[in-house]
Design a protein around this motif. Structure first.
Motif, mmCIF file in Angstrom:
data_model
loop_
_atom_site.group_PDB
_atom_site.id
_atom_site.type_symbol
_atom_site.label_atom_id
_atom_site.label_comp_id
_atom_site.label_asym_id
_atom_site.label_seq_id
_atom_site.Cartn_x
_atom_site.Cartn_y
_atom_site.Cartn_z
ATOM 1 N N GLU A 1 0.806 -1.223 0.000
ATOM 2 C CA GLU A 1 0.000 0.000 0.000
ATOM 3 C C GLU A 1 0.840 1.273 0.000
ATOM 4 O OE1 GLU A 1 -3.442 0.551 0.133
ATOM 5 O OE2 GLU A 1 -3.795 -1.568 -0.269
ATOM 6 N N ASN A 2 2.121 1.126 0.347
ATOM 7 C CA ASN A 2 2.982 2.308 0.482
ATOM 8 C C ASN A 2 4.256 2.137 -0.331
ATOM 9 O OD1 ASN A 2 1.582 3.906 2.866
ATOM 10 N ND2 ASN A 2 1.561 1.741 3.418
ATOM 11 N N PRO A 3 4.148 2.256 -1.660
ATOM 12 C CA PRO A 3 5.307 2.026 -2.525
ATOM 13 C C PRO A 3 6.442 2.978 -2.176
ATOM 14 C CG PRO A 3 3.289 2.245 -3.826
ATOM 15 C CD PRO A 3 2.946 2.641 -2.409
ATOM 16 N N GLY A 4 7.661 2.466 -2.258
ATOM 17 C CA GLY A 4 8.835 3.305 -2.047
ATOM 18 C C GLY A 4 9.191 3.512 -0.589
ATOM 19 N N MET A 5 8.582 2.722 0.287
ATOM 20 C CA MET A 5 8.837 2.892 1.720
ATOM 21 C C MET A 5 10.134 2.173 2.122
ATOM 22 S SD MET A 5 6.140 2.328 4.773
ATOM 23 C CE MET A 5 5.769 0.671 4.221
ATOM 24 N N THR A 6 10.922 2.828 2.968
ATOM 25 C CA THR A 6 12.143 2.191 3.473
ATOM 26 C C THR A 6 11.813 1.368 4.723
ATOM 27 O OG1 THR A 6 12.648 4.049 4.916
ATOM 28 C CG2 THR A 6 13.595 4.118 2.692
ATOM 29 N N GLN A 7 12.756 0.490 5.066
ATOM 30 C CA GLN A 7 12.590 -0.332 6.273
ATOM 31 C C GLN A 7 12.485 0.552 7.514
ATOM 32 O OE1 GLN A 7 15.373 -3.553 6.692
ATOM 33 N NE2 GLN A 7 15.115 -3.663 8.917
ATOM 34 N N ARG A 8 13.286 1.613 7.534
ATOM 35 C CA ARG A 8 13.288 2.508 8.693
ATOM 36 C C ARG A 8 11.911 3.132 8.909
ATOM 37 N NH1 ARG A 8 13.640 7.608 9.296
ATOM 38 N NH2 ARG A 8 14.075 7.999 7.105
ATOM 39 N N VAL A 9 11.321 3.630 7.806
ATOM 40 C CA VAL A 9 9.999 4.264 7.900
ATOM 41 C C VAL A 9 8.942 3.241 8.323
ATOM 42 C CG1 VAL A 9 8.157 5.390 6.564
ATOM 43 C CG2 VAL A 9 10.542 6.115 6.277
ATOM 44 N N LEU A 10 8.993 2.036 7.730
ATOM 45 C CA LEU A 10 8.026 0.994 8.094
ATOM 46 C C LEU A 10 8.111 0.694 9.593
ATOM 47 C CD1 LEU A 10 5.913 -1.164 7.293
ATOM 48 C CD2 LEU A 10 7.818 -2.738 6.867
ATOM 49 N N GLY A 11 9.341 0.572 10.090
ATOM 50 C CA GLY A 11 9.534 0.284 11.507
ATOM 51 C C GLY A 11 8.953 1.372 12.396
ATOM 52 N N GLU A 12 9.242 2.627 12.024
ATOM 53 C CA GLU A 12 8.725 3.767 12.796
ATOM 54 C C GLU A 12 7.207 3.764 12.842
ATOM 55 O OE1 GLU A 12 12.250 6.932 11.586
ATOM 56 O OE2 GLU A 12 10.159 7.332 11.018
ATOM 57 N N ARG A 13 6.599 3.584 11.664
ATOM 58 C CA ARG A 13 5.135 3.665 11.572
ATOM 59 C C ARG A 13 4.455 2.499 12.277
ATOM 60 N NH1 ARG A 13 4.916 7.198 6.803
ATOM 61 N NH2 ARG A 13 6.296 8.795 7.589
ATOM 62 N N MET A 14 5.105 1.309 12.221
ATOM 63 C CA MET A 14 4.523 0.150 12.891
ATOM 64 C C MET A 14 4.864 0.138 14.380
ATOM 65 S SD MET A 14 5.018 -3.165 10.333
ATOM 66 C CE MET A 14 3.826 -4.246 11.173
ATOM 67 N N GLY A 15 5.827 0.978 14.783
ATOM 68 C CA GLY A 15 6.248 0.971 16.181
ATOM 69 C C GLY A 15 6.992 -0.301 16.548
ATOM 70 N N VAL A 16 7.763 -0.826 15.565
ATOM 71 C CA VAL A 16 8.519 -2.058 15.794
ATOM 72 C C VAL A 16 10.005 -1.711 15.789
ATOM 73 C CG1 VAL A 16 9.061 -4.338 14.841
ATOM 74 C CG2 VAL A 16 6.747 -3.425 14.651
ATOM 75 N N ASP A 17 10.790 -2.296 16.704
ATOM 76 C CA ASP A 17 12.207 -1.942 16.722
ATOM 77 C C ASP A 17 12.946 -2.612 15.565
ATOM 78 O OD1 ASP A 17 13.824 -4.435 17.940
ATOM 79 O OD2 ASP A 17 11.855 -4.262 18.887
ATOM 80 N N LYS A 18 14.127 -2.026 15.278
ATOM 81 C CA LYS A 18 14.893 -2.380 14.077
ATOM 82 C C LYS A 18 15.197 -3.883 13.980
ATOM 83 C CE LYS A 18 18.833 -0.438 11.495
ATOM 84 N NZ LYS A 18 19.646 -1.586 11.132
ATOM 85 N N SER A 19 15.651 -4.472 15.088
ATOM 86 C CA SER A 19 16.099 -5.868 14.997
ATOM 87 C C SER A 19 14.912 -6.813 14.784
ATOM 88 C CB SER A 19 16.900 -6.264 16.237
ATOM 89 O OG SER A 19 16.117 -6.103 17.393
ATOM 90 N N THR A 20 13.796 -6.547 15.447
ATOM 91 C CA THR A 20 12.597 -7.379 15.261
ATOM 92 C C THR A 20 12.124 -7.309 13.811
ATOM 93 O OG1 THR A 20 11.943 -6.801 17.518
ATOM 94 C CG2 THR A 20 10.261 -7.828 16.138
ATOM 95 N N LEU A 21 12.097 -6.071 13.284
ATOM 96 C CA LEU A 21 11.617 -5.905 11.910
ATOM 97 C C LEU A 21 12.569 -6.562 10.916
ATOM 98 C CD1 LEU A 21 9.416 -4.696 10.139
ATOM 99 C CD2 LEU A 21 10.763 -2.602 9.987
ATOM 100 N N THR A 22 13.881 -6.451 11.167
ATOM 101 C CA THR A 22 14.859 -7.064 10.260
ATOM 102 C C THR A 22 14.644 -8.572 10.179
ATOM 103 O OG1 THR A 22 16.479 -5.330 10.686
ATOM 104 C CG2 THR A 22 17.338 -7.411 9.829
#
Lengths: 152, 152
Positions: free
Chosen positions: A58-79
């Motif tokens: 739904e959000n083309p061009g989104m970076t991992q960092r932005v996805l993590g911020e918006r989902m409220g998930v920390d970097k290592s969990t999201l990775t």
């Protein structure tokens, strides 16, 4: 605490837990999760994995960092989660055209197919869960859950 | 999926996720969890740890097996959680008087104190979360969450 009597009632006594709305939210979420995972066609995925696929789609061009911020998930969990989806070839990281130093997320064609298949499954799962709620009650539940999240 | 435009809106587009009640339940649960953990006095505990302390306290003589069944938690997950509480000296496993082969769970005096301290904290946390809900809305939310869990 020393008394040792067998718990014989079908359910446990839950004491002050029952007065906590947060506890009821947690029980409902455990129920939803179990129902989501039950009877799922192969290949299975978790609600969290489906959420990532949909949000990336739904959000083309989104970076991992932005996805993590918006989902409220920390970097290592999201990775870990993204690596898992990448290994299943449902998601890939591609070099951003705007900023060559950063990667953006995108679904593969197979990822899009799996996402669509799961959305159809979740619609059935939701109908099954919602049988005892009227359309009005369903809307009210969503409204009240939203109000809980944005106090004041 | 190839289009790469920066996600500029404050929030993500969430597409079909928003139609799923299960997604709203999950967002609420993440919010409750984060608020529970925020501003908690030392020593901190998770909502799951507090639930175990309360359930053990409310149900004297309960074995680990029964607790796991009633909570719907698998054996290995529960063992890890109970070991953690045991190491903190809040919980102990004692030989059952009725069945010498099985252990029952009980809180230590310190465990009871920590449980009471946390119940007071959670009451404050709940009041903070519930400021935007009226008493009627709060009851309605609990009723609808319960209905979700017991369809049919």
């Amino acid at each position: 605490m020393a008394t040792q009597t067998k718990v014989s009632s079908r359910r446990m006594r839950q004491g002050p837990l029952l007065e906590f709305v947060g506890y009821h939210v947690r029980l409902a979420q455990l129920y939803v999760y179990a129902d989501f995972m039950r009877g799922q066609p192969e290949p299975t995925m978790t609600p969290g994995q489906l959420a990532i696929l949909i949000l990336v789609h739904e959000n083309p061009g989104m970076t991992q960092r932005v996805l993590g911020e918006r989902m409220g998930v920390d970097k290592s969990t999201l990775t870990v989660a993204l690596d898992r989806l990448t290994r299943r070839k449902w998601l890939r990281r591609v070099r951003s055209r705007e900023d060559r130093r950063s990667n953006v997320l995108e679904l593969t064609a197979q990822g899009v197919r799996q996402m669509r298949r799961m959305i159809a499954f979740v619609r059935r799962h939701e109908r099954r869960m919602m049988t005892s709620l009227s359309a009005r009650e369903r809307r009210e539940l969503v409204r009240l859950l939203g109000k809980l999240r944005s106090p004041g």
